[in-house]
Write a protein that holds these residues in place. Sequence first.
Motif, PDB file in Angstrom:
ATOM      1  N   ALA A 273       0.829  -1.206   0.000  1.00 55.11           N
ATOM      2  CA  ALA A 273       0.000   0.000   0.000  1.00 55.11           C
ATOM      3  C   ALA A 273       0.864   1.256   0.000  1.00 55.11           C
ATOM      4  O   ALA A 273       0.558   2.249  -0.690  1.00 55.11           O
ATOM      5  CB  ALA A 273      -0.929  -0.013   1.212  1.00 55.11           C
ATOM      6  N   LEU A 274       1.941   1.247   0.771  1.00 55.86           N
ATOM      7  CA  LEU A 274       2.846   2.399   0.793  1.00 55.86           C
ATOM      8  C   LEU A 274       3.453   2.661  -0.582  1.00 55.86           C
ATOM      9  O   LEU A 274       3.542   3.806  -1.030  1.00 55.86           O
ATOM     10  CB  LEU A 274       3.960   2.151   1.815  1.00 55.86           C
ATOM     11  CG  LEU A 274       3.646   2.507   3.268  1.00 55.86           C
ATOM     12  CD1 LEU A 274       4.707   1.939   4.194  1.00 55.86           C
ATOM     13  CD2 LEU A 274       3.551   4.009   3.431  1.00 55.86           C
ATOM     14  N   ILE A 275       3.869   1.582  -1.235  1.00 55.09           N
ATOM     15  CA  ILE A 275       4.480   1.726  -2.563  1.00 55.09           C
ATOM     16  C   ILE A 275       3.452   2.201  -3.583  1.00 55.09           C
ATOM     17  O   ILE A 275       3.712   3.092  -4.391  1.00 55.09           O
ATOM     18  CB  ILE A 275       5.119   0.386  -2.987  1.00 55.09           C
ATOM     19  CG1 ILE A 275       6.299   0.051  -2.063  1.00 55.09           C
ATOM     20  CG2 ILE A 275       5.579   0.439  -4.438  1.00 55.09           C
ATOM     21  CD1 ILE A 275       6.751  -1.382  -2.142  1.00 55.09           C
ATOM     22  N   GLU A 276       2.259   1.622  -3.517  1.00 56.96           N
ATOM     23  CA  GLU A 276       1.219   1.964  -4.501  1.00 56.96           C
ATOM     24  C   GLU A 276       0.721   3.390  -4.334  1.00 56.96           C
ATOM     25  O   GLU A 276       0.476   4.098  -5.321  1.00 56.96           O
ATOM     26  CB  GLU A 276       0.045   0.997  -4.363  1.00 56.96           C
ATOM     27  CG  GLU A 276      -1.082   1.262  -5.356  1.00 56.96           C
ATOM     28  CD  GLU A 276      -2.242   0.297  -5.186  1.00 56.96           C
ATOM     29  OE1 GLU A 276      -3.250   0.460  -5.911  1.00 56.96           O
ATOM     30  OE2 GLU A 276      -2.151  -0.613  -4.334  1.00 56.96           O
ATOM     31  N   ALA A 278       2.238   5.992  -2.706  1.00 58.57           N
ATOM     32  CA  ALA A 278       3.288   6.906  -2.237  1.00 58.57           C
ATOM     33  C   ALA A 278       3.050   8.331  -2.709  1.00 58.57           C
ATOM     34  O   ALA A 278       3.188   9.283  -1.926  1.00 58.57           O
ATOM     35  CB  ALA A 278       4.650   6.404  -2.711  1.00 58.57           C
ATOM     36  N   ASP A 279       2.683   8.520  -3.969  1.00 60.00           N
ATOM     37  CA  ASP A 279       2.515   9.878  -4.497  1.00 60.00           C
ATOM     38  C   ASP A 279       1.400  10.625  -3.771  1.00 60.00           C
ATOM     39  O   ASP A 279       1.563  11.791  -3.391  1.00 60.00           O
ATOM     40  CB  ASP A 279       2.222   9.827  -5.994  1.00 60.00           C
ATOM     41  CG  ASP A 279       3.436   9.389  -6.804  1.00 60.00           C
ATOM     42  OD1 ASP A 279       4.557   9.508  -6.277  1.00 60.00           O
ATOM     43  OD2 ASP A 279       3.257   8.923  -7.938  1.00 60.00           O
ATOM     44  N   GLU A 280       0.246   9.955  -3.582  1.00 57.85           N
ATOM     45  CA  GLU A 280      -0.860  10.613  -2.896  1.00 57.85           C
ATOM     46  C   GLU A 280      -0.524  10.882  -1.432  1.00 57.85           C
ATOM     47  O   GLU A 280      -0.898  11.906  -0.862  1.00 57.85           O
ATOM     48  CB  GLU A 280      -2.132   9.761  -2.965  1.00 57.85           C
ATOM     49  CG  GLU A 280      -2.590   9.425  -4.381  1.00 57.85           C
ATOM     50  CD  GLU A 280      -2.184   8.023  -4.780  1.00 57.85           C
ATOM     51  OE1 GLU A 280      -0.954   7.756  -4.771  1.00 57.85           O
ATOM     52  OE2 GLU A 280      -3.069   7.205  -5.082  1.00 57.85           O
ATOM     53  N   LEU A 281       0.192   9.928  -0.812  1.00 55.87           N
ATOM     54  CA  LEU A 281       0.530  10.052   0.603  1.00 55.87           C
ATOM     55  C   LEU A 281       1.505  11.208   0.841  1.00 55.87           C
ATOM     56  O   LEU A 281       1.341  12.002   1.770  1.00 55.87           O
ATOM     57  CB  LEU A 281       1.132   8.742   1.110  1.00 55.87           C
ATOM     58  CG  LEU A 281       1.528   8.691   2.578  1.00 55.87           C
ATOM     59  CD1 LEU A 281       0.285   8.657   3.465  1.00 55.87           C
ATOM     60  CD2 LEU A 281       2.401   7.468   2.866  1.00 55.87           C
ATOM     61  N   ASP A 300      -5.747   3.979   4.050  1.00 58.48           N
ATOM     62  CA  ASP A 300      -7.125   3.540   3.795  1.00 58.48           C
ATOM     63  C   ASP A 300      -7.939   4.650   3.130  1.00 58.48           C
ATOM     64  O   ASP A 300      -8.802   4.382   2.284  1.00 58.48           O
ATOM     65  CB  ASP A 300      -7.795   3.102   5.105  1.00 58.48           C
ATOM     66  CG  ASP A 300      -7.370   1.705   5.532  1.00 58.48           C
ATOM     67  OD1 ASP A 300      -6.900   0.951   4.663  1.00 58.48           O
ATOM     68  OD2 ASP A 300      -7.510   1.368   6.720  1.00 58.48           O
ATOM     69  N   ARG A 301      -7.663   5.880   3.513  1.00 53.96           N
ATOM     70  CA  ARG A 301      -8.370   7.011   2.899  1.00 53.96           C
ATOM     71  C   ARG A 301      -8.084   7.104   1.407  1.00 53.96           C
ATOM     72  O   ARG A 301      -8.915   7.576   0.622  1.00 53.96           O
ATOM     73  CB  ARG A 301      -7.963   8.311   3.604  1.00 53.96           C
ATOM     74  CG  ARG A 301      -8.854   9.506   3.270  1.00 53.96           C
ATOM     75  CD  ARG A 301      -8.483  10.691   4.133  1.00 53.96           C
ATOM     76  NE  ARG A 301      -7.182  11.224   3.807  1.00 53.96           N
ATOM     77  CZ  ARG A 301      -6.952  12.058   2.775  1.00 53.96           C
ATOM     78  NH1 ARG A 301      -7.957  12.419   1.974  1.00 53.96           N
ATOM     79  NH2 ARG A 301      -5.744  12.507   2.546  1.00 53.96           N
ATOM     80  N   HIS A 302      -6.905   6.618   1.019  1.00 55.89           N
ATOM     81  CA  HIS A 302      -6.526   6.625  -0.403  1.00 55.89           C
ATOM     82  C   HIS A 302      -6.936   5.335  -1.112  1.00 55.89           C
ATOM     83  O   HIS A 302      -6.551   5.118  -2.272  1.00 55.89           O
ATOM     84  CB  HIS A 302      -5.023   6.843  -0.552  1.00 55.89           C
ATOM     85  CG  HIS A 302      -4.572   8.221  -0.176  1.00 55.89           C
ATOM     86  ND1 HIS A 302      -4.976   9.361  -0.852  1.00 55.89           N
ATOM     87  CD2 HIS A 302      -3.760   8.659   0.833  1.00 55.89           C
ATOM     88  CE1 HIS A 302      -4.417  10.435  -0.302  1.00 55.89           C
ATOM     89  NE2 HIS A 302      -3.677  10.029   0.733  1.00 55.89           N
ATOM     90  N   GLY A 303      -7.663   4.455  -0.417  1.00 54.73           N
ATOM     91  CA  GLY A 303      -8.221   3.276  -1.072  1.00 54.73           C
ATOM     92  C   GLY A 303      -7.443   1.991  -0.899  1.00 54.73           C
ATOM     93  O   GLY A 303      -7.653   1.038  -1.653  1.00 54.73           O
ATOM     94  N   SER A 304      -6.545   1.895   0.073  1.00 51.81           N
ATOM     95  CA  SER A 304      -5.727   0.694   0.209  1.00 51.81           C
ATOM     96  C   SER A 304      -6.503  -0.485   0.808  1.00 51.81           C
ATOM     97  O   SER A 304      -6.145  -1.641   0.582  1.00 51.81           O
ATOM     98  CB  SER A 304      -4.499   0.982   1.074  1.00 51.81           C
ATOM     99  OG  SER A 304      -4.887   1.387   2.370  1.00 51.81           O
ATOM    100  N   GLN A 305      -7.533  -0.202   1.630  1.00 54.20           N
ATOM    101  CA  GLN A 305      -8.364  -1.257   2.231  1.00 54.20           C
ATOM    102  C   GLN A 305      -7.513  -2.311   2.951  1.00 54.20           C
ATOM    103  O   GLN A 305      -7.609  -3.507   2.703  1.00 54.20           O
ATOM    104  CB  GLN A 305      -9.248  -1.930   1.178  1.00 54.20           C
ATOM    105  CG  GLN A 305     -10.240  -0.975   0.532  1.00 54.20           C
ATOM    106  CD  GLN A 305     -11.117  -1.657  -0.494  1.00 54.20           C
ATOM    107  OE1 GLN A 305     -10.763  -2.700  -1.048  1.00 54.20           O
ATOM    108  NE2 GLN A 305     -12.276  -1.081  -0.742  1.00 54.20           N
ATOM    109  N   LEU A 306      -6.673  -1.844   3.865  1.00 55.21           N
ATOM    110  CA  LEU A 306      -5.797  -2.741   4.617  1.00 55.21           C
ATOM    111  C   LEU A 306      -6.589  -3.538   5.650  1.00 55.21           C
ATOM    112  O   LEU A 306      -7.549  -3.032   6.236  1.00 55.21           O
ATOM    113  CB  LEU A 306      -4.711  -1.939   5.336  1.00 55.21           C
ATOM    114  CG  LEU A 306      -3.639  -1.310   4.445  1.00 55.21           C
ATOM    115  CD1 LEU A 306      -2.803  -0.324   5.245  1.00 55.21           C
ATOM    116  CD2 LEU A 306      -2.752  -2.386   3.847  1.00 55.21           C
TER     117      LEU A 306
END
Length: 344
Positions: A273-276, A278-281, A300-306
């Motif tokens: 999720a961090l790698i995917e 990263a730009d938004e984070l 999760d706010r960016h859609g990672s659904q961890l």
Amino acid sequence: DQVYFAGETCLPEWDPDPQPRSPFDLAAFNPALVTPPNLPAYTVEVQRLLLEAWLVAVIADIRPVPLLAAVGQMDGGKTTLIKAVCQLLINSSPSSLSDDPRDLWSLAVGLPVLGLDNVDRESPPWLADLFAAVISGVNFDRRRLFTNATIDRRRARAVPLLSTRNGGCLARPDVSQRTLLLLTGQFTGRRRSDKQMFEEIDRNRGAVLTWLAEKAVLALERLPEAPLDLPSRYVDFAGLVWALESELAQPALIALQQAQALLVGEEDRLLAALIEHADELLGPLNQWRGRAKDLVVELDRHGSQLPYLGGGKAIAFRLREGQSILAMFGLSLAWEQKSNTTYF
């Protein structure tokens, strides 16, 4: 000599052959290796060089060496390769994964190589610990049965090798960094029968082992000249890669590290999720700062659904453990302690 001994572990007897043959002359040692699209540096040429170095290292009794893992879907030759290596080195087939770790420990102290076939995501939780320990080289110390205090001490000398469809059993960072990955696709066209391929190994076993032994002698002569800054946690193995192919060694070892990082990044949901994202984070400031549990909320706010990853301490541990993996993808991780709170 008619029998070749590899250090403390004896390979089954073989006769030197006046006409040595490369293992890559045999069909079984040529799986359908592929260059991953997200890692173009990890080419088929690089993977073949690393496989050659691994085989030479086993013959030369260089320890520790990485776990050899053939990873890919069906019909890529990964199982055939693992069987071929076991037949070449110990005149036997790989084993299946047992539910009892004591079975694998017995193999690890009694064989030069520990071959396992079809080790997939459903592997027991103790397997990663066993791999990490065996690859590093540990003693297997136990009380001798039917005695009160007699110690039975043996060294786990086996080098593990396995085939797996998904690599989930290797995704823990401390295991992935000890793994030599061979990535397979699918064969196209007509394939040779297993019977023909393994009969070919039987006929040429002495010739192939002679070829590897001669390679080992030449490589060991060059080993003291190897650079000390080669990118690998296994200095002697990295030096052996350099001794075999000095120009390709540095980029090959870097590509291997990136492949190891990619394996963890794909299997560890937090790192993936961090790698995917990263730009938004990171945003326009190219930086994020906060507590470990805040990071999960933000992802999760960016859609990672961890899934649930535990409390803040558990998440912080996973972040620290994945620091070197993130670095392979250009992400630096730092932390500081303020009062009783850690900020990343």
